[in-house]
Write a protein that holds these residues in place. Structure first.
Motif, PDB file in Angstrom:
ATOM      1  N   UNK A 216      17.597  32.679  46.677  1.00  0.00           N
ATOM      2  CA  UNK A 216      17.748  33.699  47.716  1.00  0.00           C
ATOM      3  C   UNK A 216      16.443  34.474  47.828  1.00  0.00           C
ATOM      4  N   UNK A 217      15.923  34.613  49.050  1.00  0.00           N
ATOM      5  CA  UNK A 217      14.739  35.427  49.336  1.00  0.00           C
ATOM      6  C   UNK A 217      15.154  36.892  49.303  1.00  0.00           C
ATOM      7  N   UNK A 218      14.545  37.691  48.403  1.00  0.00           N
ATOM      8  CA  UNK A 218      14.911  39.103  48.277  1.00  0.00           C
ATOM      9  C   UNK A 218      14.171  40.002  49.256  1.00  0.00           C
ATOM     10  N   UNK A 219      13.158  39.483  49.946  1.00  0.00           N
ATOM     11  CA  UNK A 219      12.503  40.240  51.001  1.00  0.00           C
ATOM     12  C   UNK A 219      11.413  41.175  50.513  1.00  0.00           C
ATOM     13  N   UNK A 220      10.872  41.955  51.454  1.00  0.00           N
ATOM     14  CA  UNK A 220       9.799  42.911  51.195  1.00  0.00           C
ATOM     15  C   UNK A 220      10.148  44.237  51.868  1.00  0.00           C
ATOM     16  N   UNK A 221       9.460  45.304  51.463  1.00  0.00           N
ATOM     17  CA  UNK A 221       9.582  46.569  52.173  1.00  0.00           C
ATOM     18  C   UNK A 221       8.997  46.429  53.577  1.00  0.00           C
ATOM     19  N   UNK A 222       9.466  47.239  54.494  1.00  0.00           N
ATOM     20  CA  UNK A 222       8.971  47.197  55.881  1.00  0.00           C
ATOM     21  C   UNK A 222       7.461  47.349  55.901  1.00  0.00           C
ATOM     22  N   UNK A 223       6.777  46.423  56.570  1.00  0.00           N
ATOM     23  CA  UNK A 223       5.332  46.472  56.684  1.00  0.00           C
ATOM     24  C   UNK A 223       4.585  45.748  55.585  1.00  0.00           C
ATOM     25  N   UNK A 224       5.268  45.351  54.503  1.00  0.00           N
ATOM     26  CA  UNK A 224       4.608  44.643  53.409  1.00  0.00           C
ATOM     27  C   UNK A 224       4.570  43.142  53.678  1.00  0.00           C
ATOM     28  N   UNK A 225       3.748  42.431  52.896  1.00  0.00           N
ATOM     29  CA  UNK A 225       3.531  41.014  53.172  1.00  0.00           C
ATOM     30  C   UNK A 225       3.983  40.096  52.039  1.00  0.00           C
ATOM     31  N   UNK A 226       4.194  40.636  50.846  1.00  0.00           N
ATOM     32  CA  UNK A 226       4.662  39.793  49.747  1.00  0.00           C
ATOM     33  C   UNK A 226       5.398  40.649  48.712  1.00  0.00           C
ATOM     34  N   UNK A 227       6.114  39.973  47.847  1.00  0.00           N
ATOM     35  CA  UNK A 227       6.867  40.680  46.810  1.00  0.00           C
ATOM     36  C   UNK A 227       7.061  39.753  45.614  1.00  0.00           C
ATOM     37  N   UNK A 228       7.377  40.357  44.474  1.00  0.00           N
ATOM     38  CA  UNK A 228       7.659  39.601  43.254  1.00  0.00           C
ATOM     39  C   UNK A 228       8.778  40.304  42.492  1.00  0.00           C
ATOM     40  N   UNK A 229       9.662  39.542  41.874  1.00  0.00           N
ATOM     41  CA  UNK A 229      10.693  40.083  40.995  1.00  0.00           C
ATOM     42  C   UNK A 229      10.279  39.835  39.553  1.00  0.00           C
ATOM     43  N   UNK A 230      10.429  40.864  38.711  1.00  0.00           N
ATOM     44  CA  UNK A 230       9.950  40.783  37.333  1.00  0.00           C
ATOM     45  C   UNK A 230      11.070  40.740  36.303  1.00  0.00           C
ATOM     46  N   UNK A 231      12.222  41.364  36.590  1.00  0.00           N
ATOM     47  CA  UNK A 231      13.270  41.448  35.570  1.00  0.00           C
ATOM     48  C   UNK A 231      14.633  41.621  36.224  1.00  0.00           C
ATOM     49  N   UNK A 232      15.677  41.192  35.505  1.00  0.00           N
ATOM     50  CA  UNK A 232      17.062  41.338  35.969  1.00  0.00           C
ATOM     51  C   UNK A 232      17.922  41.715  34.769  1.00  0.00           C
ATOM     52  N   UNK A 233      18.851  42.666  34.972  1.00  0.00           N
ATOM     53  CA  UNK A 233      19.750  43.036  33.877  1.00  0.00           C
ATOM     54  C   UNK A 233      21.090  42.326  34.022  1.00  0.00           C
ATOM     55  N   UNK A 234      21.994  42.582  33.078  1.00  0.00           N
ATOM     56  CA  UNK A 234      23.278  41.875  33.099  1.00  0.00           C
ATOM     57  C   UNK A 234      24.200  42.343  34.209  1.00  0.00           C
ATOM     58  N   UNK A 235      23.881  43.467  34.853  1.00  0.00           N
ATOM     59  CA  UNK A 235      24.636  43.917  36.022  1.00  0.00           C
ATOM     60  C   UNK A 235      24.119  43.269  37.305  1.00  0.00           C
ATOM     61  N   UNK A 236      23.034  42.500  37.206  1.00  0.00           N
ATOM     62  CA  UNK A 236      22.472  41.838  38.381  1.00  0.00           C
ATOM     63  C   UNK A 236      21.466  42.659  39.154  1.00  0.00           C
ATOM     64  N   UNK A 237      21.069  43.811  38.614  1.00  0.00           N
ATOM     65  CA  UNK A 237      20.046  44.636  39.269  1.00  0.00           C
ATOM     66  C   UNK A 237      18.669  44.059  38.951  1.00  0.00           C
ATOM     67  N   UNK A 238      17.841  43.923  39.971  1.00  0.00           N
ATOM     68  CA  UNK A 238      16.530  43.295  39.852  1.00  0.00           C
ATOM     69  C   UNK A 238      15.448  44.337  40.122  1.00  0.00           C
ATOM     70  N   UNK A 239      14.359  44.278  39.371  1.00  0.00           N
ATOM     71  CA  UNK A 239      13.221  45.157  39.635  1.00  0.00           C
ATOM     72  C   UNK A 239      11.967  44.310  39.821  1.00  0.00           C
ATOM     73  N   UNK A 240      11.019  44.870  40.584  1.00  0.00           N
ATOM     74  CA  UNK A 240       9.780  44.153  40.845  1.00  0.00           C
ATOM     75  C   UNK A 240       8.853  44.982  41.688  1.00  0.00           C
ATOM     76  N   UNK A 241       8.113  44.312  42.568  1.00  0.00           N
ATOM     77  CA  UNK A 241       7.121  45.006  43.375  1.00  0.00           C
ATOM     78  C   UNK A 241       7.044  44.412  44.766  1.00  0.00           C
ATOM     79  N   UNK A 242       6.709  45.277  45.725  1.00  0.00           N
ATOM     80  CA  UNK A 242       6.454  44.871  47.107  1.00  0.00           C
ATOM     81  C   UNK A 242       5.029  45.289  47.433  1.00  0.00           C
TER      82      UNK A 242
END
Length: 274
Positions: A216-242
């Motif tokens: 699944x493509x998690x997308x980017x913030x409005x106006x951004x051009x790329x993103x990366x996901x770095x970590x996921x917890x057992x609740x399914x919450x993902x963190x990364x950068x746009x």
């Protein structure tokens, strides 16, 4: 890095050492962990028992995988035959550690340091020559990235592929978004994997792979051009950068339903009055 008890591990760069490994208790107390000769260390993972892993570098800059116990005592992890450098990237609650070992340029093999002290070299997907294991969950499923020397020779770049090493000893390629590259960074205990993948148009997106391998493509913030996901917890919450076109990065969080949230930024630093 943080475990379920609220203990954090990382490096302190404010003292006289360039990168001192430390662990913070949930109350904020600090344990300064040992280093090997050379001084420079990086911390990559911590498990529920507070055992921490990472790498210490020699004065010549050669990295070696290490484990720190709860008291901060450091132990150098062993190397497979013919390997001279290594990195430890993650540890699960059973004490199994994963990472990479190889020759001097570290283009080597994904490895698992088992809890009994033995070392297992992980299998390669077809056409791959190098790999690194980035994360392991409590079921023993491992994810990371594999690269192909053939692709490197043909194209002048090595796009790499996201892979999952299953508990039955098999290795599975995880799909891209139509492009030639993907990298898996983390996996939770449900088998959900996160990382990044290239689309057919060449842009890079943060992605989430289900336990069945659906991407699944998690997308980017409005106006951004790329993103990366770095970590996921057992609740399914993902963190990364746009990231925008000027390579300015914003920390982001994705909820399990795919909702993207921009995380707050530090205010601008005030000029030093001195």
């Amino acid at each position: 890095m943080i475990n379920d008890a609220g203990e954090c591990a990382g490096t302190d760069q404010t003292g006289e050492h360039p990168s001192m490994p430390v662990r913070w208790s949930a109350s904020g107390a600090v344990v300064v962990m040992e280093t090997l000769p050379g001084g420079l260390s990086i911390v990559s993972g911590i498990n529920a028992g507070g055992v921490t892993v990472g790498s210490c570098f020699t004065e010549e800059g050669t990295p070696g995988a290490v484990r720190w116990d709860r008291g901060g005592e450091v132990t150098a992890l062993g190397l497979p035959d013919s390997h001279v450098v290594s990195l430890a990237c993650d540890i699960n609650d059973a004490g199994v550690i994963v990472g990479n070992a190889g020759p001097a340029d570290l283009m080597g093999k994904a490895v698992r340091w088992n809890a009994d002290g033995t070392i297992t070299e992980l299998p390669m997907p077809e056409d791959a020559e190098n790999a690194v294991a980035m994360a392991i969950n409590n079921a023993g499923v491992i994810v990371g990235e594999a690269t192909s020397g053939r692709l490197l020779a043909e194209s002048g770049s090595d796009p790499g592929q996201a892979v999952r090493w299953n508990t039955d000893g098999t290795v599975t390629r995880l799909p891209t978004l139509g492009g030639d590259h993907a990298a898996a960074q983390d996996i939770n205990d449900s088998g959900v994997v996160v990382g990044s993948a290239r689309r057919a148009d060449g842009s890079v997106r943060a992605v989430r792979w289900s336990a069945e391998g659906e991407v699944v493509d998690l997308g980017v913030l409005a106006g951004d051009v790329k993103s990366r996901a770095e970590a996921v917890n057992n609740a399914g919450v993902v963190v990364g950068e746009s990231i925008n076109a000027n390579d300015e990065t914003h920390a982001v969080l994705w909820q399990p339903d795919g909702t993207m949230v921009a995380l707050g930024q530090l205010p601008p630093r005030r000029p030093d009055p001195s």
